[in-house]
Design a protein around this motif. Structure first.
Motif, PDB file in Angstrom:
ATOM      1  N   LEU A  90       0.807  -1.092   0.046  1.00 24.62           N
ATOM      2  CA  LEU A  90      -0.036  -0.002   0.136  1.00 24.62           C
ATOM      3  C   LEU A  90       0.794   1.333  -0.129  1.00 24.62           C
ATOM      4  O   LEU A  90       1.941   1.290   0.477  1.00 24.62           O
ATOM      5  N   PRO A  91       0.427   2.284  -0.711  1.00 23.98           N
ATOM      6  CA  PRO A  91       1.074   3.591  -0.890  1.00 23.98           C
ATOM      7  C   PRO A  91       1.308   4.074   0.437  1.00 23.98           C
ATOM      8  O   PRO A  91       2.404   4.923   0.802  1.00 23.98           O
ATOM      9  N   LEU A  92       0.367   3.945   1.411  1.00 25.28           N
ATOM     10  CA  LEU A  92       0.672   4.370   2.947  1.00 25.28           C
ATOM     11  C   LEU A  92       1.850   3.770   3.631  1.00 25.28           C
ATOM     12  O   LEU A  92       1.948   4.451   4.803  1.00 25.28           O
ATOM     13  N   ALA A  93       2.199   2.682   3.171  1.00 23.49           N
ATOM     14  CA  ALA A  93       3.073   1.997   3.796  1.00 23.49           C
ATOM     15  C   ALA A  93       4.578   2.554   3.701  1.00 23.49           C
ATOM     16  O   ALA A  93       5.552   2.061   4.529  1.00 23.49           O
ATOM     17  N   SER A  94       4.879   2.978   2.543  1.00 20.26           N
ATOM     18  CA  SER A  94       6.275   3.655   2.379  1.00 20.26           C
ATOM     19  C   SER A  94       6.106   4.670   1.071  1.00 20.26           C
ATOM     20  O   SER A  94       5.449   4.543   0.149  1.00 20.26           O
ATOM     21  N   GLN A  95       7.038   5.702   1.244  1.00 25.31           N
ATOM     22  CA  GLN A  95       7.168   6.459   0.004  1.00 25.31           C
ATOM     23  C   GLN A  95       7.406   5.873  -1.291  1.00 25.31           C
ATOM     24  O   GLN A  95       7.323   6.281  -2.333  1.00 25.31           O
ATOM     25  N   PRO A  99       0.992   3.791  -5.930  1.00 21.85           N
ATOM     26  CA  PRO A  99      -0.384   3.284  -6.241  1.00 21.85           C
ATOM     27  C   PRO A  99      -0.511   2.461  -7.698  1.00 21.85           C
ATOM     28  O   PRO A  99       0.413   2.696  -8.487  1.00 21.85           O
ATOM     29  N   TYR A 144      -1.987  -7.530   3.120  1.00 20.34           N
ATOM     30  CA  TYR A 144      -1.840  -5.842   2.882  1.00 20.34           C
ATOM     31  C   TYR A 144      -0.770  -5.485   3.924  1.00 20.34           C
ATOM     32  O   TYR A 144      -0.664  -5.496   5.098  1.00 20.34           O
ATOM     33  N   LEU A 146       1.067  -2.472   5.577  1.00 21.84           N
ATOM     34  CA  LEU A 146       0.500  -1.244   6.385  1.00 21.84           C
ATOM     35  C   LEU A 146       1.577  -0.429   6.358  1.00 21.84           C
ATOM     36  O   LEU A 146       1.457   0.884   6.390  1.00 21.84           O
ATOM     37  N   ASP A 147       2.799  -1.120   6.840  1.00 18.71           N
ATOM     38  CA  ASP A 147       3.994  -0.349   7.269  1.00 18.71           C
ATOM     39  C   ASP A 147       5.026  -1.114   7.015  1.00 18.71           C
ATOM     40  O   ASP A 147       5.327  -2.106   7.264  1.00 18.71           O
TER      41      ASP A 147
END
Lengths: 275, 240, 232
Positions: A90-95, A99, A144, A146-147
């Protein structure tokens, strides 16, 4: 087409310190070479999923949801259910995650989790047949991330297996007219094994378990083994571009088994942290 | 369920007549294509793999270039007619994974730092598949790179080993790959003594894994000898 | 046909004290080859003469290229290299070049063939070329062919004797760009074909012995064939 990615820029001082410490058997976060970060997990936190597990390994966090649906068995295995593993970075897990549809890294991760589960025969696929060759249960495992704090593989394999352990199947049966009917019965998914994967990071011919994100960025390459409960090896993967000497492969295999036994004993039960 | 077929007989002979350590016949045709900078047709048993190299050349799109080295772009594909059942021409997850695995196996031998801001394209087309295509692909790619005059630290030689009827067997064929208990592709660089690709799926004990690794390295050394012979004779032989 | 020993990438050339030459690198305590080719020691330097290579620009090299793109202030020129060359408009229009008045497209469009020299290159930026200088500029006629840059030394020969021989026996003028692009100036199609055939022979057999004899043979062979044709 697979294209060379830009290597993350690691500060030279950090790299130098890391190497110096490694040759003394220590790591930048003070861990020993064979020491894992803290593992904790919760199962069943997604109520609408048939099974789920949220697992953290240090700063890495992975959520796995399992859905069991009706489907058709594959033609060459009419007496077995179907297992499908998918992974999303997921894009929110790492720059560095973009997407869009799963890229080669996500696909490689999903396929490794799949092999670890499938080759160890963890999910009892034979128990998932409803009508041979016609209808079976399909077990969808969605990983998924997440981080992203390094070592996604071990976190994902562990989370996937914990989620499968937590999975309940709503039973379907044939009624007297041969029609498929949902029943009130709920059963746990039958598992045969508990595979554990152990990943090594390798820098300058020095290896250590469970690389953190900082270490991962400085690593030349990675090697992962997945062990069954009885100590067999069911999957191996070398990742990234560096090289490994054959003798070290064997050393890592032996050390990995020691770690796999420790981790699998930590993973018993429904909710836990190893602190 | 039908009884499992016996793949190795009492004399230790496999379905295609080989002993457990024997490789399939290998044929290397360098410079197979006229327009690529380097190319090879690599045949190993029924495997027919065509590898071609273009470049180094200017990178399009421009933003994909790297300031300190050449990028490698690897595409591994199986032809729709290469397998028993037709394979859909759309790229599969397997092909996407293998393209990356193959690129990783080659990155550490190609001297990419000599050609910053350029791209080296490596195309691997499996025209007929008969197990072990990813390692045959890396073997072929190394030959095509050398044929293209692209500088390298060493030559990557690949071979798969596996477990069949409880025995560790070299260079699996299609039926052994499908019916066998484990498959372990590796790529080895004999002159460096290092491994650049290692995967395994199936079930093996740790003892078997050790044996498999050493057999895989021996097999890769045999493949390497053939690669070296092919590269040397292509230029010594002059056809009129 | 006998040949010199050929090495392949990764092969150890020496573990002794030598300097690293072309197409070799130092690895641990040995010097290894990085390309397929023939090893050669000169003084205490060891190098590998590659059997196949590609052109990497060097400052002052004479090259032949083809304009590939036209911009308002420069041309991009294909010089048959991993790197595309830049010809600045200033080089052609002079220092008083004014993009609002001077039209690069009208001056030279895509496809224009140029004889030029490399004036700047360091791999971090595209090579810059000039067409100012004696014998440089737009090529209007002649025939273009290509030889792998690794064979240029053999094609030119010691003190240029191989090239002179080909020119004399075919009555042509040949310009060899360091990038492997070759301009053949002649009126005769058959002479042009003969030159190309000879270049292909050199490209194929440069690493084998007695190259000069074989080149003479092919040049004379064709002469005889032609005589036959004309007498028939």
């Amino acid at each position: 087409m697979s294209v060379t990615r830009e290597k993350p820029v690691v500060s030279k001082i950090l790299q130098k310190n890391m190497l110096e410490l490694l040759s003394n058997g220590i790591r930048i976060d003070k861990r020993k070479l064979d020491e894992y970060r803290k593992i904790s997990y919760q199962v069943g936190i997604i109520e609408k999923a048939d099974g789920s597990a949220l697992l953290s390994l240090g700063e890495t966090m992975v959520l796995v949801g399992v859905k069991v649906e009706l489907g058709q068995p594959f033609e060459d295995t009419p007496d077995q259910g179907v297992l499908v593993v998918n992974a999303e970075l997921l894009p929110l897990a790492s720059q560095t995650f973009e997407p869009g549809p799963p890229d080669e890294r996500a696909i490689a991760l999903a396929r490794y989790v799949d092999r670890s589960i499938r080759e160890s025969n963890t999910v009892d696929l034979k128990s998932l047949t409803i009508v041979q060759g016609k209808i079976c249960y399909v077990v969808y495992v969605d990983v998924y991330v997440l981080d992203y704090g390094g070592n996604l593989v071990d976190a994902s394999v562990l989370a996937a297996v914990k989620a499968l352990e937590n999975t309940k199947i709503k039973k379907y049966e044939l009624d007297e007219n041969g029609k498929i009917m949902k029943t009130e019965k709920v059963e746990s998914l039958k598992l045969n094994d508990f595979p554990v994967s152990i990943t090594f990071g390798i820098i300058n011919n020095k290896y250590f378990v469970d690389p953190s994100l900082e270490e991962e960025q400085a690593c030349d390459t990675f090697l992962t083994f997945t062990y069954t409960k009885s100590g067999n090896i069911c999957a191996v993967m070398k990742n990234e571009q560096g090289l490994i000497a054959p003798a070290q492969v064997i050393e890592m295999m032996e050390l990995g088994w020691k770690k796999a036994k420790e981790i699998s004993s930590l993973m018993l039960g429904g909710q836990k942290g190893n602190d | 369920m039908s009884l499992k077929k016996q793949l190795i007989n009492e004399q230790g002979i496999r379905t295609d007549g080989r002993g457990i350590d024997d490789l399939r016949p290998i044929k290397i045709t360098l410079g197979y294509l006229a327009h690529a900078n380097g190319s090879v047709l690599y045949e190993q048993g029924k495997n027919k793999i065509l590898a071609a190299v273009f470049g180094p050349s200017e990178v399009h799109p421009k933003h994909a270039e790297l300031p300190d080295r050449a990028i490698l772009r690897v595409r591994y594909r199986m032809a729709p007619f290469s397998t028993e059942e037709r394979k859909s021409p759309a790229p599969t997850r397997r092909e996407i994974e293998l393209s990356m695995v193959i690129r990783n196996a080659l990155e550490s031998v190609v001297l990419t730092e000599l050609f910053p801001r350029t791209a080296i394209d490596i195309f691997i087309e499996v025209l007929q598949a008969d197990a072990g295509t990813r390692v045959a692909g890396v073997t072929a790619a190394a030959l095509a790179l050398a044929d293209a005059g692209i500088p390298m630290k060493g030559i990557t030689a690949g071979c798969a080993v596996g477990k069949v009827d409880g025995k560790i067997v070299c260079d699996l064929n299609d039926i052994e790959d499908k019916e066998g208990e484990a498959d372990m592709p590796i790529v080895y660089i004999p002159t460096l003594g290092k491994i650049s690709l290692l995967q395994m799926d199936g079930l093996m004990t740790q003892e078997e894994f050790k044996q498999a690794l050493s057999k895989a390295i021996n097999s890769a050394m045999k493949v390497y000898q053939l690669q070296v012979n092919a590269l040397k004779t292509k230029y010594i032989k002059v056809e009129r | 046909m006998s040949g010199k020993p050929i090495v392949v990438p990764g092969e150890i050339l020496t573990s002794g004290y030598y300097r690293v030459g072309e197409n070799t690198i130092k690895l641990d305590n040995s010097i290894i080859a990085t390309k397929v080719g023939i090893p050669q020691t000169k003084g205490n330097t060891i190098r590998v003469i590659a059997l196949k290579s590609f052109y990497i620009p060097k400052i002052h090299d004479l090259i032949i290229g083809v304009v590939s793109e036209v911009y308002y202030n420069m041309w991009r020129v294909n010089i048959f290299s991993p790197y595309v060359a830049v010809l600045p408009a200033v080089d052609v229009f002079g220092r008083r070049f004014d993009p609002t008045k001077d039209n690069t497209l009208k001056k030279m469009d895509a496809g224009t063939v140029l004889k030029a020299r490399i004036t700047f290159f360091d791999r971090t930026q595209d090579p810059v070329i000039t067409i100012r200088g004696e014998g440089l500029g737009v090529i209007e006629k002649g025939f273009i062919t290509y030889v792998n840059p690794s064979k240029i030394a053999k094609l030119i020969g010691k003190k240029g004797n191989m090239l002179q021989k080909i020119e004399q026996l075919t009555n042509t003028k040949i310009t060899v760009g360091q990038n492997g692009v070759i301009l053949i100036e002649t009126q005769s199609i058959s002479a042009k074909d003969k030159v190309i055939k000879t270049i292909k022979l050199i490209e194929r057999e440069a690493h084998l012995s007695n190259l000069g004899d074989r080149v003479t043979k092919i040049l004379k062979e064709d002469e005889e064939n032609e005589l036959e044709k004309t007498t028939n």
